[in-house]
Design a protein around this motif. Structure first.
Motif, mmCIF file in Angstrom:
data_model
loop_
_atom_site.group_PDB
_atom_site.id
_atom_site.type_symbol
_atom_site.label_atom_id
_atom_site.label_comp_id
_atom_site.label_asym_id
_atom_site.label_seq_id
_atom_site.Cartn_x
_atom_site.Cartn_y
_atom_site.Cartn_z
ATOM 1 N N LEU A 180 -2.627 -6.578 -2.200
ATOM 2 C CA LEU A 180 -1.723 -5.572 -1.819
ATOM 3 C C LEU A 180 -0.616 -5.216 -2.923
ATOM 4 N N ARG A 181 -0.168 -6.420 -3.613
ATOM 5 C CA ARG A 181 0.939 -6.065 -4.683
ATOM 6 C C ARG A 181 0.513 -5.378 -5.762
ATOM 7 N N LEU A 182 -0.948 -5.054 -5.854
ATOM 8 C CA LEU A 182 -1.312 -4.292 -7.039
ATOM 9 C C LEU A 182 -1.662 -2.756 -6.278
ATOM 10 N N ARG A 183 -0.686 -1.894 -7.009
ATOM 11 C CA ARG A 183 -0.534 -0.469 -6.137
ATOM 12 C C ARG A 183 -0.852 0.453 -7.252
ATOM 13 N N GLU A 184 -1.695 0.420 -8.228
ATOM 14 C CA GLU A 184 -2.143 1.200 -9.191
ATOM 15 C C GLU A 184 -2.717 2.392 -8.540
ATOM 16 N N ARG A 185 -2.982 3.650 -9.026
ATOM 17 C CA ARG A 185 -3.236 4.724 -8.459
ATOM 18 C C ARG A 185 -4.721 4.823 -8.725
ATOM 19 N N HIS A 186 -5.321 4.533 -9.873
ATOM 20 C CA HIS A 186 -6.739 4.481 -10.318
ATOM 21 C C HIS A 186 -7.232 3.005 -9.927
ATOM 22 N N ARG A 187 -8.022 3.003 -8.685
ATOM 23 C CA ARG A 187 -8.292 1.922 -8.038
ATOM 24 C C ARG A 187 -9.925 1.441 -8.223
ATOM 25 N N PHE A 188 -10.164 0.528 -8.528
ATOM 26 C CA PHE A 188 -11.675 0.192 -8.648
ATOM 27 C C PHE A 188 -11.315 -1.128 -8.065
ATOM 28 N N MET A 189 -11.900 -1.252 -6.685
ATOM 29 C CA MET A 189 -11.596 -2.215 -5.665
ATOM 30 C C MET A 189 -12.287 -3.605 -6.070
ATOM 31 N N LYS A 190 -13.603 -3.223 -6.379
ATOM 32 C CA LYS A 190 -14.392 -4.514 -6.630
ATOM 33 C C LYS A 190 -13.802 -5.366 -7.826
ATOM 34 N N GLY A 191 -13.169 -4.612 -8.997
ATOM 35 C CA GLY A 191 -12.547 -5.145 -9.944
ATOM 36 C C GLY A 191 -11.172 -5.857 -9.586
ATOM 37 N N LEU A 192 -10.411 -4.809 -8.499
ATOM 38 C CA LEU A 192 -9.276 -5.751 -8.313
ATOM 39 C C LEU A 192 -9.481 -6.966 -7.438
ATOM 40 N N PHE A 193 -10.689 -7.135 -6.640
ATOM 41 C CA PHE A 193 -10.966 -8.148 -5.774
ATOM 42 C C PHE A 193 -11.146 -9.230 -6.757
ATOM 43 N N ALA A 194 -11.700 -9.183 -7.830
ATOM 44 C CA ALA A 194 -11.837 -10.241 -9.024
ATOM 45 C C ALA A 194 -10.807 -10.449 -9.766
ATOM 46 N N TRP A 195 -9.727 -9.580 -9.811
ATOM 47 C CA TRP A 195 -8.657 -9.675 -10.747
ATOM 48 C C TRP A 195 -7.631 -10.736 -10.094
#
Length: 341
Positions: A192-207
């Protein structure tokens, strides 16, 4: 200063500490026009979660549905006190709806994300919980088979995951894994600290990293209704995923430009030598058009790649909220005291 747009993102953090007995587990369920399947899904989910032995809530995020989903969710909440409903002011897309659900999840231990169409069976959740209890912060469901999907969708999905595995760089996207997963509280807070507007959640989960475990399962066919993911939207999501987590397309454009320049240089030397040795005949029209079209197409393709990244920079600099909530009805276990409303 007007803080109204920021309230929707600040309020969940207040609520997390407001309840005397917050649930141990939260289940986040984004949905759009899924009136037909809400009751069936909740019945199956409740049976699984009640048997798990943890206190729990489910957060339904209505992403601007235009059918009777909102009314069905209100009716459901009257009978299910552990159901929370977050209704967005319009359709912001699944990635933003999922983020809204994670923002409003009150769980103290772990959060589960699942689709409502029952392609991801709630009966797999005990396996996710077992992996989490073994000490893994992220337990994701990995598709072993995909029922109800055509060969073209399966082939394109297979190709996308393999491409991401090759060009993803430090972020390794697990193959054949969707959004269906369990995350520990600390993993969710990091996400939830990642607030970027272009969100690719599968990638954010891995990041965000953390110890992860795959749980294989067989994906079922959709229980009711039609999928909202046509091939155009899937293509957009693929481009979003590639451009959000790697600059390889820019590097390819650079190498393509250098390669084209090298070919043009070699061809130019050949033209000069031919003119010196055999005179200066008028070049043929076909060869001239071939060179012009080749260089023009390479330039346009390179500009398109640059434009994709530039557009993302433009959208990020505007700092618009990820979503706007029009209605929030928390679960009975997570209601705010009047002093905090």
């Amino acid at each position: 200063m007007d803080l109204s747009l920021r309230t929707d993102e600040i309020q969940p953090s207040l609520q997390r500490f407001a309840s005397d007995t917050p649930p141990s587990l939260s289940v986040v369920v984004p949905l759009y026009n899924e009136e037909e399947v809400i009751e069936v899904f909740h019945h199956r989910l409740a049976a699984v979660m009640d048997a798990a032995g943890w206190t729990w809530e489910v957060v339904y995020v209505d992403d601007g549905s235009r059918d009777g989903s909102a009314a069905a969710l209100r009716a459901l909440q009257q009978r299910a006190p552990n159901a929370a409903v977050v209704r967005l002011s319009r359709n912001f897309g699944k990635e933003a709806a999922m983020t809204a659900g994670l923002d409003h999840a009150q769980a103290t231990e772990a959060v589960i994300v699942i689709d409502i169409d029952l392609q991801d069976p709630p009966e797999v959740i005990p396996d996710l919980l077992a992996g989490w209890q073994r000490g893994f912060d992220v337990v994701y469901a990995q598709r072993r088979s995909r029922a109800g999907e055509g060969w073209l969708k399966k082939a394109t999905a297979h190709a996308f995951y393999r491409v991401m595995a090759r060009i993803g760089g430090p972020v390794q996207l697990p193959a054949d894994v969707g959004d269906f997963r369990l995350m520990s509280r600390r993993a969710v807070d990091a996400l939830l600290r990642l607030r970027e507007r272009h969100r690719f959640m599968k990638g954010l989960f891995a990041w965000v990293g953390f110890p992860s475990l795959a749980v294989p399962y067989d994906r079922a066919a959709r229980a009711a209704g039609r999928t909202k993911w046509n091939y155009a939207r899937l293509l957009d999501l693929s481009i979003e995923g590639i451009t959000s987590f790697t600059t390889v397309p820019l590097r390819i454009a650079t190498w393509l430009g250098l390669g084209t320049a090298l070919v043009a240089l070699i061809y130019g030397v050949r033209v000069v030598l031919m003119a010196l040795l055999y005179g200066d005949p008028v070049p043929g029209y076909p060869s001239l058009m071939t060179v012009v079209l080749l260089l023009g197409s390479v330039q346009l393709m390179t500009l398109g790649v640059i434009g994709e990244y530039l557009g993302r920079i433009f959208n990020e600099t505007k700092q618009r909220p990820l979503y706007v909530v029009s209605e929030h009805a928390p679960s009975a276990q997570a209601e705010l005291p009047d002093a905090l409303l």
